[in-house]
Design a protein around this motif. Sequence first.
Motif, PDB file in Angstrom:
ATOM      1  N   ARG A   1       2.656   3.974   6.344  1.00 56.73           N
ATOM      2  CA  ARG A   1       3.266   4.972   7.240  1.00 56.73           C
ATOM      3  C   ARG A   1       3.708   4.393   8.570  1.00 56.73           C
ATOM      4  N   ARG A   2       3.006   3.322   9.007  1.00 61.39           N
ATOM      5  CA  ARG A   2       3.204   2.695  10.329  1.00 61.39           C
ATOM      6  C   ARG A   2       2.794   3.641  11.454  1.00 61.39           C
ATOM      7  N   LYS A   3       2.009   4.622  11.099  1.00 60.24           N
ATOM      8  CA  LYS A   3       1.371   5.490  12.102  1.00 60.24           C
ATOM      9  C   LYS A   3       0.114   6.061  11.463  1.00 60.24           C
TER      10      LYS A   3
ATOM     11  N   GLU B   1       5.759   5.883   0.287  1.00 60.08           N
ATOM     12  CA  GLU B   1       6.117   4.561  -0.277  1.00 60.08           C
ATOM     13  C   GLU B   1       5.057   3.997  -1.211  1.00 60.08           C
ATOM     14  N   ILE B   2       3.898   4.621  -1.269  1.00 60.65           N
ATOM     15  CA  ILE B   2       2.779   4.041  -2.023  1.00 60.65           C
ATOM     16  C   ILE B   2       3.016   4.155  -3.535  1.00 60.65           C
ATOM     17  N   SER B   3       2.547   3.155  -4.292  1.00 60.09           N
ATOM     18  CA  SER B   3       2.703   3.170  -5.753  1.00 60.09           C
ATOM     19  C   SER B   3       1.727   4.164  -6.375  1.00 60.09           C
TER      20      SER B   3
ATOM     21  N   CYS C   1      -7.983   5.223   5.554  1.00 61.77           N
ATOM     22  CA  CYS C   1      -7.079   5.638   6.646  1.00 61.77           C
ATOM     23  C   CYS C   1      -6.154   4.483   7.047  1.00 61.77           C
ATOM     24  N   ILE C   2      -6.712   3.276   7.073  1.00 61.39           N
ATOM     25  CA  ILE C   2      -5.943   2.085   7.458  1.00 61.39           C
ATOM     26  C   ILE C   2      -4.922   1.737   6.366  1.00 61.39           C
ATOM     27  N   PHE C   3      -5.324   1.893   5.095  1.00 60.84           N
ATOM     28  CA  PHE C   3      -4.442   1.659   3.939  1.00 60.84           C
ATOM     29  C   PHE C   3      -3.190   2.536   4.070  1.00 60.84           C
TER      30      PHE C   3
ATOM     31  N   GLY D   1       9.003  -2.035   7.678  1.00 62.81           N
ATOM     32  CA  GLY D   1       7.558  -2.226   7.586  1.00 62.81           C
ATOM     33  C   GLY D   1       7.183  -3.330   6.611  1.00 62.81           C
ATOM     34  N   LEU D   2       5.899  -3.455   6.364  1.00 61.49           N
ATOM     35  CA  LEU D   2       5.398  -4.531   5.494  1.00 61.49           C
ATOM     36  C   LEU D   2       5.808  -4.300   4.040  1.00 61.49           C
TER      37      LEU D   2
END
Length: 298
Positions: free
Chosen positions: A209-211, A263-265, A202-204, A111-112
């Motif tokens: 998550r890639r979903k 994965e979020i900080s 939600c987009i963040f 992912g990104l």
Amino acid sequence: MAQDAAVQYEPVAEIGGGAYGTVYKARDRQSGQFVALKSVRVQTDQDGLPLSTVREVALLKRLEQFDHPNVVKLMDVCATLRTDHETKVTLVFEHVDQDLKTYLDKAPSPGLPASQIQDLMQQLMCGLAFLHSNCIIHRDLKPENILVTSRGQVKLADFGLARIYSCHMALTPVVVTLWYRAPEVLLQSTYATPVDIWSTGCIFAEMFRRKPLFCGESEVDQLGKIFEVIGLPTEEDWPTDVTLSQRNFSPFSNRPITDFVPEISHQGADLLLEMLTFDPLRRISALNALDHLYFQEG
């Protein structure tokens, strides 16, 4: 308004249909550049176009003077009389090849990178802060109408097609894709700019998550999925102007957001929770979000 889109623009391909009708990729016969055409059918009275439509178009045209880097450009507006009672208004926007959904789908595993998500989010918030400061609520933010250029520039699209609102006016619940809908929209309560912040939250989460974060199949199911993550709001926090009761839902306590977005900080998780706050009055604004420590990381 120019008179006829068909004369100046030659449709090349159908890009897709949205809540507002079919979108076409077209070529400007004069300049040769590609544009996106979005047509809206408007009921007309004996005086021509209704004043509300003229006002909305005028506001969109006024926004162009700012030339904001994170908002899609409106190049032209054409009006064609179809019948005595109907006019076709065609909005001509700059054409961007991909949307955020495609961009995320194309990202190689895993992912990104975090720095890229941070950059995309900052641009998204800049575009949103600009719209909100001009009293425009998007109402239908989702990965499909966030455009990303080949150089990674984010541009918000489709905002001019939602009703322009006066800053505190309550809106009739309409449009907005279910998965990105704010709780106040799902509950059919009054709403304003914070609905866009919820959608962006939600987009963040989805960028990591890639979903999608909340995939509900109905309004009630969507709310249930939201409460599984953020916990069931208290009776005090529940809006008073809605038919659905807080007692209709199972009592969930909130779970760490990192269970859902691992994965979020730490600062990213803090910002995400400020965006996914149930009470719209306590939800962070786009302008305040830009000052969040998350954007100073890295």
